[in-house]
Design an enzyme around this catalytic site. Sequence first.
Site, PDB file in Angstrom:
ATOM      1  CE  LYS A  75      27.284  19.825  48.987  1.00 48.90           C
ATOM      2  NZ  LYS A  75      28.064  20.538  48.748  1.00 48.90           N
ATOM      3  CD  GLU A  83      15.170  22.428  39.547  1.00 50.49           C
ATOM      4  OE1 GLU A  83      15.141  22.548  41.002  1.00 50.49           O
ATOM      5  OE2 GLU A  83      15.231  22.833  38.690  1.00 50.49           O
ATOM      6  N   GLY A  97      28.630  19.959  44.101  1.00 52.90           N
ATOM      7  CA  GLY A  97      27.676  19.275  43.486  1.00 52.90           C
ATOM      8  C   GLY A  97      28.494  19.308  42.286  1.00 52.90           C
ATOM      9  NE  ARG A  98      31.286  24.788  40.718  1.00 58.00           N
ATOM     10  CZ  ARG A  98      30.125  25.083  41.684  1.00 58.00           C
ATOM     11  NH1 ARG A  98      29.108  24.972  41.614  1.00 58.00           N
ATOM     12  NH2 ARG A  98      30.909  26.402  42.726  1.00 58.00           N
ATOM     13  CD  GLU A 154      26.488  25.566  40.082  1.00 57.36           C
ATOM     14  OE1 GLU A 154      26.697  24.697  40.382  1.00 57.36           O
ATOM     15  OE2 GLU A 154      25.308  25.642  39.628  1.00 57.36           O
ATOM     16  CG  HIS A 181      28.045  19.976   8.360  1.00 64.96           C
ATOM     17  ND1 HIS A 181      28.628  19.152   7.189  1.00 64.96           N
ATOM     18  CD2 HIS A 181      29.085  18.573   9.318  1.00 64.96           C
ATOM     19  CE1 HIS A 181      29.257  18.485   7.113  1.00 64.96           C
ATOM     20  NE2 HIS A 181      29.931  18.278   8.077  1.00 64.96           N
ATOM     21  CE  LYS A 230      19.149  26.901  43.667  1.00 64.22           C
ATOM     22  NZ  LYS A 230      19.399  25.479  44.570  1.00 64.22           N
TER      23      LYS A 230
HETATM   24  O1  F6P Z   1      22.247  25.012  40.844  1.00 64.58           O
HETATM   25  C1  F6P Z   1      22.682  24.538  41.861  1.00 64.58           C
HETATM   26  C2  F6P Z   1      23.079  23.357  42.687  1.00 64.58           C
HETATM   27  O2  F6P Z   1      23.175  23.587  43.893  1.00 64.58           O
HETATM   28  C3  F6P Z   1      24.207  22.508  42.227  1.00 64.58           C
HETATM   29  O3  F6P Z   1      25.180  23.462  42.843  1.00 64.58           O
HETATM   30  C4  F6P Z   1      23.660  21.269  42.517  1.00 64.58           C
HETATM   31  O4  F6P Z   1      24.982  20.807  41.347  1.00 64.58           O
HETATM   32  C5  F6P Z   1      22.539  20.852  41.761  1.00 64.58           C
HETATM   33  O5  F6P Z   1      21.811  22.582  41.858  1.00 64.58           O
HETATM   34  C6  F6P Z   1      21.929  19.723  42.585  1.00 64.58           C
HETATM   35  O6  F6P Z   1      21.759  19.904  43.799  1.00 64.58           O
HETATM   36  P1  F6P Z   1      21.443  18.827  45.008  1.00 64.58           P
HETATM   37  O7  F6P Z   1      22.623  17.546  44.492  1.00 64.58           O
HETATM   38  O8  F6P Z   1      21.317  19.868  46.052  1.00 64.58           O
HETATM   39  O9  F6P Z   1      19.633  18.473  44.837  1.00 64.58           O
END
Ligand code: F6P
Length: 544
Positions: free
Chosen positions: A202, A208, A262-263, A348, A379, A508
């Site tokens: 987003k 990452e 995002g979620r 979240e 199990h 972060k």
């Molecule tokens: O972990 C925080 C967050 O902002 C989530 O809400 C989001 O889904 C995720 O990181 C990934 O963010 P992005 O889509 O901006 O890479």
Amino acid sequence: MTVEATFTMLAQQAETLSGTSLRNMFQEDPDRFAKFSARCDDLLLDYSKIKLDAKILELLLQVAREAEVDAKRTAMFSAGKINTTEHRAVLHTALRNQSTDPVLVDGEDVMPDIRAVLDAMADFSEAVRSGELTSSAGTAFTDVVNIGIGGSDLGPAMTTLALAPYHDGPELHYVSNVDGAHIADTLEKLDPASTLIIVASKTFTTVETMTNAQTARKWIADALGEEAVGAHFAAVSTALDKVGAFGIDATRIFGFWDWVGGRYSIWSAIGLPLMIAIGPDAFNEFLEGAYAMDVHFQDAPMEENLPVLMALIGIWHRNVLGYGARAVLPYDQRLARLPAYLQQLDMESNGKRVKLNGTLVDSNTGPLVWGEPGTNGQHAFYQLLHQGTTVIPCEFLIAARGHEDDLTHQHELLISNCLAQSEALMLGRTLDEAASQLSTAGFDEDEVALLAPHKVFPGDRPSLTLAYDELTPFALGRLIALYEHRVFVEGVIWGINSFDQWGVELGKELATALLPMVKGEAEPATKDASTRGLLTALQSASAN
Ligand code: F6P
């Protein structure tokens, strides 16, 4: 009446009910299932094994009315800026809107833009699926790797697995973790010449995702040459300028908007990998399912409204009975990633301690959400669910039919296990029953006395069951939207903002500050003794 007064009455009702058990309640009322179940078409919510009665349900509905759930719901659907800390509307519902009604954000209808992106996604997906869009080597893409994390990973990854029977496009792979093992293990099996990489973020700043995207870029460039990179990348983001700067061609960038959390973004271009897997028509059925739940959520009376009922059960458990967790137990192997998906959606969104006005909440908010598919969990951790000292409300999910027509016997086993577990949690087994079972099995008196207490199940443990005909794209869309709206209603009752996530920031920031220290480029002098000690230990171990 105030909300506080209603909660006081609910606490009194809980006290009254503590003198009886679910077992008794079923014995006393043969109509309990009919009274405490509700439907949205073939989707059935059975909450008769939740320990509540008509009086409690009425008080919980009163809580929803006092919290003005209906007005807040209207505000969400009509683009009110209910994400107050980010001054944003919350409009994932517009992404699946199947009506011809406009959806106005700041006076502008967003539906034409939504439809334009969906059309562009459909064209791109079809071109990838048919082989019309080729790699730099001129061949069809056999594999697609989605690089994203959180909402840019969990939604497409969970739904791709869930809809495996509809998957007729290229193979899909998901890379999220910054741990190099994730991308290394994924790419190792793939041929760069026939692999398409989708970078999904987003913000297009997430460390990452950006790191993994660079690793993938190098993998393509090393194997096929720098000039091949463009043909092997596409991107999904709200930050179109940043994607351009990464070097991805504008025709391969699919946008969405800041009013999509995002979620809550699986319905947006973040769903592109799913669309590539199952095709635009099935993806549209997925959107239609979510829309059906949106209509139900807006139109069904509160007492028959599935998201409202599930939210009120959540409030009853969390705020009156004090339960700190809930288990999501899909009796559906293809929903294996649903608990992880719901962890982000729920925790979240509602893992908050401050109300909309910035003051501390005066009650507990979001519970711990966790789970695994049945029957595997049986199990592993069900022992604790049945006989542990902590009560964990359970949520079972089960389809009437599996997709494996030649394995109906296995689906019958699945159903019998699912129903047996909710029955066992509710019913339990008394000491007398345990003793008599042992005697019947031939154990002597001493052995019976020794073993019987271990074979007692307290029972009276709450569970709800969601049952549906079959896990189709439509059913899955409806299910996810149900959970989204449940989270929304709970958040409204708690008076919190379910649509920001400030709680992820501190870690972060600290990770960014720590990196030069991990690399040995900066001194950790200002860090606490534990962090310094761990750093030293890891650095000296890695040097050996
Ligand atoms: O972990 C925080 C967050 O902002 C989530 O809400 C989001 O889904 C995720 O990181 C990934 O963010 P992005 O889509 O901006 O890479």
